[in-house]
Design a protein around this motif. Structure first.
Motif, PDB file in Angstrom:
ATOM      1  N   CYS A  26      28.594 -64.481  23.996  1.00  0.00           N
ATOM      2  CA  CYS A  26      27.817 -65.573  23.392  1.00  0.00           C
ATOM      3  C   CYS A  26      28.496 -66.910  23.602  1.00  0.00           C
ATOM      4  O   CYS A  26      27.836 -67.913  23.919  1.00  0.00           O
ATOM      5  N   LEU A  27      29.810 -66.962  23.431  1.00  0.00           N
ATOM      6  CA  LEU A  27      30.550 -68.205  23.628  1.00  0.00           C
ATOM      7  C   LEU A  27      30.443 -68.686  25.073  1.00  0.00           C
ATOM      8  O   LEU A  27      30.219 -69.872  25.324  1.00  0.00           O
ATOM      9  N   LEU A  28      30.563 -67.781  26.025  1.00  0.00           N
ATOM     10  CA  LEU A  28      30.448 -68.156  27.434  1.00  0.00           C
ATOM     11  C   LEU A  28      29.043 -68.651  27.758  1.00  0.00           C
ATOM     12  O   LEU A  28      28.882 -69.598  28.543  1.00  0.00           O
ATOM     13  N   MET A  29      28.017 -68.040  27.158  1.00  0.00           N
ATOM     14  CA  MET A  29      26.650 -68.498  27.387  1.00  0.00           C
ATOM     15  C   MET A  29      26.444 -69.901  26.822  1.00  0.00           C
ATOM     16  O   MET A  29      25.808 -70.744  27.456  1.00  0.00           O
ATOM     17  N   ILE A  30      26.989 -70.170  25.643  1.00  0.00           N
ATOM     18  CA  ILE A  30      26.863 -71.495  25.043  1.00  0.00           C
ATOM     19  C   ILE A  30      27.571 -72.539  25.895  1.00  0.00           C
ATOM     20  O   ILE A  30      27.046 -73.636  26.116  1.00  0.00           O
ATOM     21  N   ILE A  31      28.742 -72.206  26.395  1.00  0.00           N
ATOM     22  CA  ILE A  31      29.482 -73.140  27.255  1.00  0.00           C
ATOM     23  C   ILE A  31      28.708 -73.394  28.542  1.00  0.00           C
ATOM     24  O   ILE A  31      28.580 -74.535  28.988  1.00  0.00           O
ATOM     25  N   LEU A  38      25.762 -76.755  32.240  1.00  0.00           N
ATOM     26  CA  LEU A  38      24.730 -76.791  33.275  1.00  0.00           C
ATOM     27  C   LEU A  38      23.523 -77.623  32.871  1.00  0.00           C
ATOM     28  O   LEU A  38      22.895 -78.252  33.716  1.00  0.00           O
ATOM     29  N   LYS A  39      23.163 -77.597  31.591  1.00  0.00           N
ATOM     30  CA  LYS A  39      22.005 -78.328  31.070  1.00  0.00           C
ATOM     31  C   LYS A  39      20.778 -78.140  31.972  1.00  0.00           C
ATOM     32  O   LYS A  39      20.335 -79.062  32.654  1.00  0.00           O
ATOM     33  N   PRO A  40      20.213 -76.929  31.997  1.00  0.00           N
ATOM     34  CA  PRO A  40      19.108 -76.639  32.913  1.00  0.00           C
ATOM     35  C   PRO A  40      17.852 -77.462  32.648  1.00  0.00           C
ATOM     36  O   PRO A  40      16.989 -77.556  33.509  1.00  0.00           O
TER      37      PRO A  40
END
Length: 47
Positions: free
Chosen positions: A26-31, A36-38
């Motif tokens: 979850c932390l890696l996904m949030i980072i 990236l700000k898709p």
């Protein structure tokens, strides 16, 4: 040493490892999302 043979302790040990893995993912996904700000940059509104 008896704690290592207790099934309740082993369940808690496995739950801690699984919980840590889930939290790390979850932390890696949030980072990744914050870097990236898709959806692109947000429009700033000036009042």
């Amino acid at each position: 040493m008896q704690a290592l043979q207790n099934p309740l302790y082993m369940f808690n040990d496995q739950a801690t490892i699984i919980g840590g893995i889930v939290q790390t993912i979850c932390l890696l996904m949030i980072i990744a999302i914050s870097v990236l700000k898709p959806w692109g940059r947000r429009k700033s509104t000036k009042t």
